[in-house]
Scaffold this motif. Structure first.
Motif, mmCIF file in Angstrom:
data_model
loop_
_atom_site.group_PDB
_atom_site.id
_atom_site.type_symbol
_atom_site.label_atom_id
_atom_site.label_comp_id
_atom_site.label_asym_id
_atom_site.label_seq_id
_atom_site.Cartn_x
_atom_site.Cartn_y
_atom_site.Cartn_z
ATOM 1 N N PRO A 96 -17.186 -7.707 -1.585
ATOM 2 C CA PRO A 96 -15.733 -7.690 -1.810
ATOM 3 C C PRO A 96 -15.339 -8.216 -3.189
ATOM 4 N N HIS A 97 -16.151 -9.088 -3.755
ATOM 5 C CA HIS A 97 -15.854 -9.669 -5.070
ATOM 6 C C HIS A 97 -15.947 -8.630 -6.203
ATOM 7 N N LEU A 98 -16.615 -7.496 -5.959
ATOM 8 C CA LEU A 98 -16.743 -6.466 -6.989
ATOM 9 C C LEU A 98 -15.691 -5.364 -6.873
ATOM 10 N N LEU A 99 -14.885 -5.394 -5.833
ATOM 11 C CA LEU A 99 -13.890 -4.350 -5.620
ATOM 12 C C LEU A 99 -12.651 -4.583 -6.476
ATOM 13 N N LEU A 100 -12.030 -3.508 -6.877
ATOM 14 C CA LEU A 100 -10.855 -3.581 -7.748
ATOM 15 C C LEU A 100 -9.774 -4.488 -7.155
ATOM 16 N N TRP A 101 -9.488 -4.314 -5.872
ATOM 17 C CA TRP A 101 -8.464 -5.129 -5.223
ATOM 18 C C TRP A 101 -9.071 -6.045 -4.160
ATOM 19 N N GLY A 102 -10.326 -6.388 -4.299
ATOM 20 C CA GLY A 102 -10.981 -7.234 -3.312
ATOM 21 C C GLY A 102 -10.953 -6.601 -1.939
ATOM 22 N N ARG A 103 -10.706 -7.412 -0.932
ATOM 23 C CA ARG A 103 -10.686 -6.880 0.437
ATOM 24 C C ARG A 103 -9.476 -5.980 0.696
ATOM 25 N N TRP A 104 -8.490 -6.021 -0.197
ATOM 26 C CA TRP A 104 -7.341 -5.113 -0.075
ATOM 27 C C TRP A 104 -7.758 -3.655 -0.271
ATOM 28 N N ASN A 105 -8.909 -3.420 -0.872
ATOM 29 C CA ASN A 105 -9.416 -2.052 -1.014
ATOM 30 C C ASN A 105 -9.452 -1.339 0.334
ATOM 31 N N ALA A 106 -9.783 -2.086 1.393
ATOM 32 C CA ALA A 106 -9.861 -1.492 2.728
ATOM 33 C C ALA A 106 -8.500 -0.938 3.159
ATOM 34 N N PHE A 107 -7.445 -1.623 2.795
ATOM 35 C CA PHE A 107 -6.095 -1.149 3.126
ATOM 36 C C PHE A 107 -5.794 0.168 2.416
ATOM 37 N N PHE A 108 -6.116 0.243 1.124
ATOM 38 C CA PHE A 108 -5.857 1.469 0.374
ATOM 39 C C PHE A 108 -6.759 2.606 0.845
ATOM 40 N N ALA A 109 -7.977 2.278 1.237
ATOM 41 C CA ALA A 109 -8.872 3.287 1.805
ATOM 42 C C ALA A 109 -8.293 3.827 3.111
ATOM 43 N N PHE A 110 -7.748 2.931 3.925
ATOM 44 C CA PHE A 110 -7.117 3.342 5.176
ATOM 45 C C PHE A 110 -5.943 4.287 4.906
ATOM 46 N N LEU A 111 -5.136 3.968 3.910
ATOM 47 C CA LEU A 111 -4.014 4.853 3.556
ATOM 48 C C LEU A 111 -4.513 6.222 3.099
ATOM 49 N N PHE A 112 -5.611 6.239 2.348
ATOM 50 C CA PHE A 112 -6.194 7.495 1.888
ATOM 51 C C PHE A 112 -6.708 8.307 3.088
ATOM 52 N N ILE A 113 -7.338 7.636 4.040
ATOM 53 C CA ILE A 113 -7.807 8.311 5.250
ATOM 54 C C ILE A 113 -6.630 8.914 6.019
ATOM 55 N N ILE A 114 -5.554 8.167 6.137
ATOM 56 C CA ILE A 114 -4.349 8.669 6.821
ATOM 57 C C ILE A 114 -3.800 9.893 6.088
ATOM 58 N N MET A 115 -3.773 9.847 4.757
ATOM 59 C CA MET A 115 -3.284 10.984 3.979
ATOM 60 C C MET A 115 -4.147 12.228 4.224
ATOM 61 N N ILE A 116 -5.464 12.049 4.237
ATOM 62 C CA ILE A 116 -6.372 13.175 4.487
ATOM 63 C C ILE A 116 -6.116 13.740 5.888
ATOM 64 N N TYR A 117 -5.998 12.854 6.876
ATOM 65 C CA TYR A 117 -5.735 13.278 8.247
ATOM 66 C C TYR A 117 -4.424 14.069 8.342
ATOM 67 N N LEU A 118 -3.359 13.498 7.831
ATOM 68 C CA LEU A 118 -2.058 14.159 7.916
ATOM 69 C C LEU A 118 -2.074 15.501 7.197
ATOM 70 N N ASN A 119 -2.701 15.548 6.031
ATOM 71 C CA ASN A 119 -2.746 16.788 5.262
ATOM 72 C C ASN A 119 -3.454 17.899 6.033
ATOM 73 N N GLU A 120 -4.562 17.572 6.666
ATOM 74 C CA GLU A 120 -5.359 18.597 7.357
ATOM 75 C C GLU A 120 -4.857 18.914 8.761
ATOM 76 N N PHE A 121 -4.468 17.900 9.507
ATOM 77 C CA PHE A 121 -4.188 18.104 10.916
ATOM 78 C C PHE A 121 -2.696 18.149 11.268
ATOM 79 N N CYS A 122 -1.825 17.850 10.322
ATOM 80 C CA CYS A 122 -0.385 17.867 10.605
ATOM 81 C C CYS A 122 0.399 18.752 9.638
ATOM 82 N N ILE A 123 0.118 18.643 8.347
ATOM 83 C CA ILE A 123 0.915 19.342 7.335
ATOM 84 C C ILE A 123 0.412 20.759 7.084
ATOM 85 N N LYS A 124 -0.875 20.969 7.167
ATOM 86 C CA LYS A 124 -1.473 22.271 6.854
ATOM 87 C C LYS A 124 -0.771 23.386 7.627
#
Length: 131
Positions: A96-124
């Motif tokens: 975690p000490h090497l990540l751009l936003w530390g452990r907050w990276n997991a939050f942004f990754a989660f948002l990216f996963i949600i965006m991918i999900y919504l784009n493919e399974f809801c918006i498409k």
């Protein structure tokens, strides 16, 4: 409304692919962000850092190509979500000490996963509506 969904889906698809290209090509293959190699080194060891960082970078570029191709897009979206969750879980736990936003990276990754999900399974366009 269908036309708007089509344009939103296309814009999000391009944006998602750009994230993969940026991380793969610029951060890893060209080595413009040394932190990525440091993360691989900390997890796999310095002996493997360079070849695996390059391999991961080329795989990320391949992911971008797969995204824009539209081939088996649902499998692609699921693969992206699994890869992102796995990579970020490893990084959150091990470096975690090497990540751009530390452990907050997991939050942004989660948002990216949600965006991918919504784009493919809801918006498409053509996505079945749930009643």
């Amino acid at each position: 409304m269908r036309l708007i969904k089509k344009h939103i889906h296309k814009a999000l698809t391009c944006s998602i692919a750009i994230v993969w290209v940026a991380n793969g090509l610029f951060c890893k293959v060209l080595g413009l962000v040394p932190r990525h190699r440091q993360i691989v080194s900390a997890i796999l060891g310095p002996t493997y850092a360079s070849p695996f960082t390059l391999l991961i970078g080329f795989l990320e570029i391949g992911m971008a190509i797969w995204i824009v191709s539209g081939y088996r897009s649902r499998l692609n979206a699921l693969t992206q979500m699994l890869v992102i969750a796995t990579m970020n879980t490893l990084e959150f736990t091990l470096v975690p000490h090497l990540l751009l936003w530390g452990r907050w990276n997991a939050f942004f990754a989660f948002l990216f996963i949600i965006m991918i999900y919504l784009n493919e399974f809801c918006i498409k366009p053509g996505t079945p509506k749930h009643t």
